[in-house]
Scaffold this active site. Structure first.
Site, PDB file in Angstrom:
ATOM      1  N   ARG A  46      43.771  38.012  56.388  1.00 42.97           N
ATOM      2  CA  ARG A  46      42.644  37.317  55.757  1.00 42.97           C
ATOM      3  C   ARG A  46      41.370  37.634  56.536  1.00 42.97           C
ATOM      4  NH1 ARG A  46      41.952  32.453  57.116  1.00 42.97           N
ATOM      5  NH2 ARG A  46      44.090  31.755  56.831  1.00 42.97           N
ATOM      6  N   TYR A  98      23.881  36.069  34.988  1.00 41.49           N
ATOM      7  CA  TYR A  98      25.254  36.250  34.493  1.00 41.49           C
ATOM      8  C   TYR A  98      25.887  34.898  34.135  1.00 41.49           C
ATOM      9  CZ  TYR A  98      30.205  37.477  34.603  1.00 41.49           C
ATOM     10  OH  TYR A  98      31.526  37.628  34.299  1.00 41.49           O
ATOM     11  N   ASP A 170      21.920  39.939  42.596  1.00 38.82           N
ATOM     12  CA  ASP A 170      23.130  40.490  41.983  1.00 38.82           C
ATOM     13  C   ASP A 170      22.764  41.880  41.459  1.00 38.82           C
ATOM     14  OD1 ASP A 170      25.148  41.238  40.186  1.00 38.82           O
ATOM     15  OD2 ASP A 170      25.561  39.172  39.587  1.00 38.82           O
ATOM     16  N   LYS A 195      32.889  46.417  38.033  1.00 42.59           N
ATOM     17  CA  LYS A 195      32.141  47.194  37.054  1.00 42.59           C
ATOM     18  C   LYS A 195      31.983  48.638  37.556  1.00 42.59           C
ATOM     19  CE  LYS A 195      32.114  43.090  35.358  1.00 42.59           C
ATOM     20  NZ  LYS A 195      31.022  42.140  35.493  1.00 42.59           N
TER      21      LYS A 195
HETATM   22  C1  LIG Z   1      30.975  40.809  35.900  1.00 40.05           C
HETATM   23  C2  LIG Z   1      29.777  40.297  36.601  1.00 40.05           C
HETATM   24  C3  LIG Z   1      29.885  39.333  37.602  1.00 40.05           C
HETATM   25  C4  LIG Z   1      31.203  38.693  37.977  1.00 40.05           C
HETATM   26  O1  LIG Z   1      32.108  39.607  38.488  1.00 40.05           O
HETATM   27  P1  LIG Z   1      33.704  39.424  38.382  1.00 40.05           P
HETATM   28  O2  LIG Z   1      34.209  40.571  39.171  1.00 40.05           O
HETATM   29  O3  LIG Z   1      34.051  39.457  36.929  1.00 40.05           O
HETATM   30  O4  LIG Z   1      34.032  38.096  38.979  1.00 40.05           O
HETATM   31  C5  LIG Z   1      28.722  38.928  38.241  1.00 40.05           C
HETATM   32  N1  LIG Z   1      27.522  39.442  37.900  1.00 40.05           N
HETATM   33  C6  LIG Z   1      27.384  40.369  36.944  1.00 40.05           C
HETATM   34  C7  LIG Z   1      26.032  40.893  36.642  1.00 40.05           C
HETATM   35  C8  LIG Z   1      28.501  40.833  36.258  1.00 40.05           C
HETATM   36  O5  LIG Z   1      28.353  41.751  35.296  1.00 40.05           O
END
Ligand SMILES: *Cc1c(COP(=O)(O)O)cnc(C)c1O
Length: 378
Positions: A46, A98, A170, A195
């Site tokens: 961890r 998001y 983000d 992504k």
């Molecule tokens: C998908 C996404 C998230 C969350 O990510 P996960 O891996 O699905 O938890 C956060 N911000 C943006 C802009 C996203 O496209």
């Protein structure tokens, strides 16, 4: 070194036993210790795992940071980062953040006493006007999701610094290949590695990255204490996906530019949102802070019936949640990424029932346009 070189060489040490050019997959939860007086580099997975560590080094290097923490999802990265704040603190968040971030802030962190004001952060004055005595941070996304709104990240970070606030960005849509918010003065970058970073639609993962050693230590503490860490296998897959980020981002972006221009001239398309179009209100600011418009665009059709026909009729593109894979993905924000948002909130943000988001993959743009053309006619 240029980011293209860093993509291949950061976090990639030649493995000492066999000289392998691939980081080994350490499926270990614990490590034998040499003595009571001094423990080795690794004690419990961890806290640290060599495969995860190689990925974290690679991500930190790409973002221009010192510390990157890998988490079990993008939301785990976001939620763990929000644990840097305390009950009673206030955050300013961009209004089309998001959907999952909106949900965790309004349904979980609100219970814990973290309050939020959502603002249209495309205008820095709106951020300044929302600052309260208890405000401790900004949480921004540029381009935002799904309307690709552009925030002047340098101006926001400068304002935050003057007022003693942390700036969190983000950066999922851009990845460090196109945009590096730490270099623009922001304090923490969040990535959903699910992504583009991993890019193959086979892993859920996330990162929080900083260049500030003290913040880095606090993030590491949360990562270990809260425990939402990324497993070794997913770390390995993400490291492998990351190596081709440059060629994937370049090719997908090329497709996105072609499709955005084609859609913009289509009679049944009411509007196209893509920072690569000169008509986009954030075009110039985006160009000043990112090296490309990326591979995600949104468009609004002239009716719900046509929207339904498109989403249900695609064969080449997938109709699915998510983005950033090698395959093109069409998604429907009203029922997918923003389903967690009440309809009134969605309407306020301009997320209509005829809005579609397209993440362009690596197929031939001509084939993708042909599919769109077939479904949008008639
Ligand atoms: C998908 C996404 C998230 C969350 O990510 P996960 O891996 O699905 O938890 C956060 N911000 C943006 C802009 C996203 O496209």
């Amino acid at each position: 070194m240029d980011i293209a070189t860093r993509l291949i060489h950061t976090g990639a040490t030649v493995e000492p036993v066999a000289g392998a050019l691939s980081v080994p997959l350490y499926h270990a939860s614990t490590y034998a210790q040499p003595s009571v007086d001094s423990f080795g580099r690794w004690d419990y997975a961890r806290s640290g795992n060599p495969t995860r560590h190689a990925l974290e080094e690679a991500i930190a290097g790409l973002e221009g940071g010192n510390v990157a923490c890998a988490f079990g999802s993008g939301m785990a990265a976001t939620s763990s980062t929000l644990l840097l704040f305390k009950p009673g603190d206030h955050l300013i968040v961009c209004d089309d953040v998001y959907g999952g971030t909106f949900r965790v802030l309004t349904r979980l962190f609100s219970q814990w006493g973290l309050s939020v004001t959502f603002v249209d952060a495309t205008c820095t004055a709106n951020i300044a006007a929302a600052i309260l005595p208890t405000t401790k941070g900004l949480f921004l996304e540029s381009p935002s999701n799904p309307l690709l709104k552009i925030i002047d990240l340098r101006a926001a970070a400068e304002l935050a610094r003057e007022r003693g606030l942390l700036t969190i960005v983000d950066n999922t849509f851009m990845t460090p290949y196109f945009q590096r918010p730490l270099e623009l003065g922001c304090d923490i970058v969040i990535e959903s590695g699910t992504k583009f970073l991993n890019g193959h639609s086979d892993v859920i993962c996330g990162f929080a990255v900083t260049a500030d050693p003290e913040l880095g230590e606090r993030l590491r503490f949360v990562q270990n204490a809260f425990g939402a860490v990324l497993g070794p296998h997913d770390s390995w897959l993400t490291l492998r996906g990351l190596r081709t980020l440059k060629v994937r981002m370049e090719a997908s972006q090329q497709g996105a530019v072609a499709i955005a221009n084609w859609l913009a001239g289509h009679p049944r398309v009411k509007h196209v949102w893509y920072p690569g179009l000169p008509s986009h209100p954030g075009h110039e600011i985006h160009r000043s802070q990112a090296s490309g418009p990326g591979a995600v665009l949104s468009f609004e059709l002239d009716s719900f019936e046509l929207t339904k026909r498109l989403l249900e009729g695609v064969k080449l593109m997938a109709f699915a949640v998510s983005l950033g894979g090698v395959e093109s993905i069409l998604s429907y924000p009203a029922r997918m990424s923003h389903a967690a948002m009440p309809p009134e909130e969605r309407a306020l943000r301009g997320i209509s029932d005829s809005l579609v988001r397209l993440s362009v993959g690596l197929e031939s743009p001509d084939d993708l346009i042909e599919e769109l053309d077939r479904l949008l006619l008639g």
